[in-house]
Design a protein around this motif. Structure first.
Motif, PDB file in Angstrom:
ATOM      1  N   TYR A 158      29.596  35.061  49.576  1.00  0.00           N
ATOM      2  CA  TYR A 158      28.817  36.230  49.511  1.00  0.00           C
ATOM      3  C   TYR A 158      29.879  37.205  50.030  1.00  0.00           C
ATOM      4  O   TYR A 158      29.847  38.142  49.323  1.00  0.00           O
ATOM      5  CB  TYR A 158      27.645  36.273  50.480  1.00  0.00           C
ATOM      6  CG  TYR A 158      26.837  37.317  50.547  1.00  0.00           C
ATOM      7  CD1 TYR A 158      25.902  37.756  49.406  1.00  0.00           C
ATOM      8  CD2 TYR A 158      27.020  38.444  51.316  1.00  0.00           C
ATOM      9  CE1 TYR A 158      25.160  38.836  49.752  1.00  0.00           C
ATOM     10  CE2 TYR A 158      26.518  39.519  51.493  1.00  0.00           C
ATOM     11  CZ  TYR A 158      25.520  39.948  50.405  1.00  0.00           C
ATOM     12  OH  TYR A 158      24.817  41.110  50.354  1.00  0.00           O
ATOM     13  N   TYR A 159      30.698  37.206  51.043  1.00  0.00           N
ATOM     14  CA  TYR A 159      31.459  38.147  51.612  1.00  0.00           C
ATOM     15  C   TYR A 159      32.762  38.645  50.590  1.00  0.00           C
ATOM     16  O   TYR A 159      33.062  39.527  50.450  1.00  0.00           O
ATOM     17  CB  TYR A 159      32.077  37.423  52.985  1.00  0.00           C
ATOM     18  CG  TYR A 159      33.084  38.340  53.743  1.00  0.00           C
ATOM     19  CD1 TYR A 159      32.488  39.561  54.362  1.00  0.00           C
ATOM     20  CD2 TYR A 159      34.440  38.193  53.686  1.00  0.00           C
ATOM     21  CE1 TYR A 159      33.424  40.383  55.011  1.00  0.00           C
ATOM     22  CE2 TYR A 159      35.250  38.808  54.205  1.00  0.00           C
ATOM     23  CZ  TYR A 159      34.710  40.173  54.833  1.00  0.00           C
ATOM     24  OH  TYR A 159      35.672  40.914  55.577  1.00  0.00           O
ATOM     25  N   ILE A 160      33.242  37.381  49.992  1.00  0.00           N
ATOM     26  CA  ILE A 160      34.467  37.592  49.024  1.00  0.00           C
ATOM     27  C   ILE A 160      34.253  37.988  47.811  1.00  0.00           C
ATOM     28  O   ILE A 160      35.167  38.193  47.007  1.00  0.00           O
ATOM     29  CB  ILE A 160      35.460  36.147  49.190  1.00  0.00           C
ATOM     30  CG1 ILE A 160      34.820  35.156  48.512  1.00  0.00           C
ATOM     31  CG2 ILE A 160      35.761  36.253  50.637  1.00  0.00           C
ATOM     32  CD1 ILE A 160      35.694  33.910  48.185  1.00  0.00           C
ATOM     33  N   ARG A 161      32.794  37.991  47.425  1.00  0.00           N
ATOM     34  CA  ARG A 161      32.403  38.280  46.101  1.00  0.00           C
ATOM     35  C   ARG A 161      32.965  39.603  45.574  1.00  0.00           C
ATOM     36  O   ARG A 161      33.294  40.139  44.501  1.00  0.00           O
ATOM     37  CB  ARG A 161      30.987  38.482  45.803  1.00  0.00           C
ATOM     38  CG  ARG A 161      30.259  37.043  45.667  1.00  0.00           C
ATOM     39  CD  ARG A 161      28.927  37.106  45.542  1.00  0.00           C
ATOM     40  NE  ARG A 161      28.594  37.549  43.995  1.00  0.00           N
ATOM     41  CZ  ARG A 161      28.423  36.700  43.014  1.00  0.00           C
ATOM     42  NH1 ARG A 161      28.240  35.420  43.451  1.00  0.00           N
ATOM     43  NH2 ARG A 161      28.087  37.211  42.001  1.00  0.00           N
ATOM     44  N   ASN A 162      33.283  40.711  46.655  1.00  0.00           N
ATOM     45  CA  ASN A 162      33.743  42.084  46.365  1.00  0.00           C
ATOM     46  C   ASN A 162      35.182  41.932  45.777  1.00  0.00           C
ATOM     47  O   ASN A 162      35.525  42.915  44.981  1.00  0.00           O
ATOM     48  CB  ASN A 162      33.819  42.718  47.934  1.00  0.00           C
ATOM     49  CG  ASN A 162      32.387  43.164  48.222  1.00  0.00           C
ATOM     50  OD1 ASN A 162      31.592  42.108  48.585  1.00  0.00           O
ATOM     51  ND2 ASN A 162      31.993  44.329  48.404  1.00  0.00           N
ATOM     52  N   LEU A 163      35.974  40.995  46.294  1.00  0.00           N
ATOM     53  CA  LEU A 163      37.339  40.711  45.926  1.00  0.00           C
ATOM     54  C   LEU A 163      37.448  40.513  44.200  1.00  0.00           C
ATOM     55  O   LEU A 163      38.080  41.143  43.441  1.00  0.00           O
ATOM     56  CB  LEU A 163      38.224  39.933  46.555  1.00  0.00           C
ATOM     57  CG  LEU A 163      39.564  39.958  46.265  1.00  0.00           C
ATOM     58  CD1 LEU A 163      40.358  41.212  46.382  1.00  0.00           C
ATOM     59  CD2 LEU A 163      40.371  38.632  46.745  1.00  0.00           C
ATOM     60  N   ILE A 164      36.537  39.578  44.047  1.00  0.00           N
ATOM     61  CA  ILE A 164      36.473  39.037  42.574  1.00  0.00           C
ATOM     62  C   ILE A 164      35.694  40.000  41.599  1.00  0.00           C
ATOM     63  O   ILE A 164      36.507  40.217  40.685  1.00  0.00           O
ATOM     64  CB  ILE A 164      35.374  37.783  42.464  1.00  0.00           C
ATOM     65  CG1 ILE A 164      35.961  36.791  43.492  1.00  0.00           C
ATOM     66  CG2 ILE A 164      35.201  37.655  41.006  1.00  0.00           C
ATOM     67  CD1 ILE A 164      37.315  36.151  42.805  1.00  0.00           C
ATOM     68  N   ALA A 165      34.849  40.815  42.155  1.00  0.00           N
ATOM     69  CA  ALA A 165      34.364  41.997  41.339  1.00  0.00           C
ATOM     70  C   ALA A 165      35.021  43.216  41.036  1.00  0.00           C
ATOM     71  O   ALA A 165      35.209  43.745  40.091  1.00  0.00           O
ATOM     72  CB  ALA A 165      32.949  42.356  42.065  1.00  0.00           C
ATOM     73  N   LYS A 166      36.187  43.397  41.931  1.00  0.00           N
ATOM     74  CA  LYS A 166      37.293  44.395  42.072  1.00  0.00           C
ATOM     75  C   LYS A 166      37.916  44.453  40.866  1.00  0.00           C
ATOM     76  O   LYS A 166      38.486  45.328  40.318  1.00  0.00           O
ATOM     77  CB  LYS A 166      37.898  44.365  43.120  1.00  0.00           C
ATOM     78  CG  LYS A 166      38.599  45.709  43.487  1.00  0.00           C
ATOM     79  CD  LYS A 166      37.698  46.677  44.056  1.00  0.00           C
ATOM     80  CE  LYS A 166      38.592  48.014  44.524  1.00  0.00           C
ATOM     81  NZ  LYS A 166      37.804  49.022  44.893  1.00  0.00           N
ATOM     82  N   ILE A 167      38.199  42.984  40.392  1.00  0.00           N
ATOM     83  CA  ILE A 167      38.821  42.669  39.239  1.00  0.00           C
ATOM     84  C   ILE A 167      38.425  43.437  37.816  1.00  0.00           C
ATOM     85  O   ILE A 167      39.204  43.841  36.942  1.00  0.00           O
ATOM     86  CB  ILE A 167      39.320  41.237  38.857  1.00  0.00           C
ATOM     87  CG1 ILE A 167      39.942  40.897  40.038  1.00  0.00           C
ATOM     88  CG2 ILE A 167      40.002  40.994  37.740  1.00  0.00           C
ATOM     89  CD1 ILE A 167      40.116  39.315  40.319  1.00  0.00           C
ATOM     90  N   SER A 172      31.774  30.680  40.929  1.00  0.00           N
ATOM     91  CA  SER A 172      30.653  29.570  40.331  1.00  0.00           C
ATOM     92  C   SER A 172      29.508  29.312  41.121  1.00  0.00           C
ATOM     93  O   SER A 172      29.652  28.975  42.297  1.00  0.00           O
ATOM     94  CB  SER A 172      31.372  28.316  39.847  1.00  0.00           C
ATOM     95  OG  SER A 172      30.459  27.388  39.357  1.00  0.00           O
ATOM     96  N   SER A 173      28.144  29.559  40.685  1.00  0.00           N
ATOM     97  CA  SER A 173      27.025  29.486  41.398  1.00  0.00           C
ATOM     98  C   SER A 173      26.555  27.895  41.313  1.00  0.00           C
ATOM     99  O   SER A 173      25.858  27.738  42.407  1.00  0.00           O
ATOM    100  CB  SER A 173      26.022  30.288  40.738  1.00  0.00           C
ATOM    101  OG  SER A 173      26.294  31.616  40.871  1.00  0.00           O
ATOM    102  N   PRO A 174      26.818  27.170  40.161  1.00  0.00           N
ATOM    103  CA  PRO A 174      25.997  25.733  40.010  1.00  0.00           C
ATOM    104  C   PRO A 174      26.347  24.775  41.343  1.00  0.00           C
ATOM    105  O   PRO A 174      25.369  24.261  41.675  1.00  0.00           O
ATOM    106  CB  PRO A 174      26.957  25.287  38.893  1.00  0.00           C
ATOM    107  CG  PRO A 174      26.835  26.344  37.846  1.00  0.00           C
ATOM    108  CD  PRO A 174      27.350  27.448  38.758  1.00  0.00           C
ATOM    109  N   LEU A 225      19.865  34.690  44.199  1.00  0.00           N
ATOM    110  CA  LEU A 225      20.944  33.995  44.760  1.00  0.00           C
ATOM    111  C   LEU A 225      21.676  35.081  45.949  1.00  0.00           C
ATOM    112  O   LEU A 225      21.745  34.378  47.181  1.00  0.00           O
ATOM    113  CB  LEU A 225      21.976  33.548  43.958  1.00  0.00           C
ATOM    114  CG  LEU A 225      23.004  32.441  44.523  1.00  0.00           C
ATOM    115  CD1 LEU A 225      22.357  31.316  45.054  1.00  0.00           C
ATOM    116  CD2 LEU A 225      24.102  32.255  43.607  1.00  0.00           C
ATOM    117  N   LEU A 226      21.781  36.125  45.690  1.00  0.00           N
ATOM    118  CA  LEU A 226      22.486  37.060  46.653  1.00  0.00           C
ATOM    119  C   LEU A 226      21.337  37.358  47.745  1.00  0.00           C
ATOM    120  O   LEU A 226      21.950  37.298  48.998  1.00  0.00           O
ATOM    121  CB  LEU A 226      22.952  38.385  45.963  1.00  0.00           C
ATOM    122  CG  LEU A 226      24.030  38.212  44.936  1.00  0.00           C
ATOM    123  CD1 LEU A 226      24.168  39.769  44.253  1.00  0.00           C
ATOM    124  CD2 LEU A 226      25.300  37.865  45.637  1.00  0.00           C
TER     125      LEU A 226
END
Length: 266
Positions: free
Chosen positions: A60-69, A77-79, A161-162
């Motif tokens: 949850y915390y690091i999603r911001n870095l992925i979204a930044k791209i 991956s959620s599964p 999920l979030l």
């Protein structure tokens, strides 16, 4: 153990590894973000790790870095998380939502409580205002470029999920809602198991999940439908389907993926 806590050092090492992997394998990491902005986001997240976290809290915390791209095909991956949620029978948010102008509305109500019917506006969840939740989730969803409509759609898609990650899977959600007729109410919504929610969703939307094979024109044409690759059923579905197609000596094959949301590079 789904609730195992990882140390600050372990999280920082994983975040560093993620950054190095993105820099090494992503085909165009800095297409929609400058290297300086990406480095700034990474440094902020790295220095902000100040407590132990579970794997889902860290994700949850690091999603911001992925979204930044801003790459639609690069995501966490959620599964694997969904599999653990189902395995541990964790309580889940019993709603799907629609986002309109940063306001939240109930789209699917998986409870038996008519108070939470479709079209009801969500004012707050567990004391957090709806627009604050949307603002918190927007920087955590991955889209191509700066497509605002896609961002809203992704918030809708990942909202359950979030929210479960944010509130650590509570057994109930204190809701403040506004009915379509303008009546304001406060009431707790009991969380449900993921298997229960999935069964109700499949009953409501039977054609939106899974795969199917059908033959038309006296078996001269086969229609192979893939609505999702989100589960693993497609792997066991594919080979038997082509055996049937071969056995019937079907001449034409239509692959229908109109309702498939796509895949991921990483």
């Amino acid at each position: 153990d789904f609730f195992k806590k990882y140390s600050i050092k372990e999280q920082q090492e994983d975040l560093k590894l993620l950054k190095e992997a993105l820099e090494k394998v992503h085909p165009d990491l800095y297409w929609h973000v400058t290297k300086e902005d990406f480095e700034r986001e990474y440094t902020t997240l790295f220095n902000g790790i100040n407590s132990e976290k579970t794997a889902y809290q860290f994700a949850y915390y690091i999603r911001n870095l992925i979204a930044k791209i801003r790459c639609d095909h690069t995501a966490i991956s959620s599964p694997p998380f969904l599999a653990e949620i189902k395995k541990n029978n964790l309580p889940c948010l019993p709603f799907n939502v629609k986002v309109i102008d940063n306001k939240l509305y109930i789209k699917d109500n998986f409870t038996e409580d008519s108070l939470f019917k479709t079209g009801t506006e969500i004012i707050s969840i567990k004391g957090v205002k709806a627009d604050d939740l949307v603002k918190e989730y927007l920087p955590k969803v991955h889209v191509d470029g700066f497509n605002k409509q896609a961002e809203t759609g992704r918030v809708e898609f990942y909202f359950k999920l979030l929210t479960e990650f944010k509130f650590d899977f509570p057994s109930s959600y204190e809701m403040e809602v506004l009915s379509p007729t303008g009546t304001s109410s406060k009431k707790s919504a009991m969380a449900l198991g993921l298997s229960v929610i999935e069964a109700k969703y499949d009953k409501k939307y039977p054609v939106l999940k899974g795969q199917s094979l059908k033959f038309i024109d006296s078996s001269k044409t086969a229609i192979l439908t893939f609505n999702t690759f989100y589960d693993e059923n497609w792997r066991t579905f594919l080979n038997p389907s082509f055996k049937k197609i071969k056995k019937k000596k079907t001449q034409n094959l239509v692959i229908d993926m109109r309702k498939n949301m796509g895949g991921r590079d990483l």
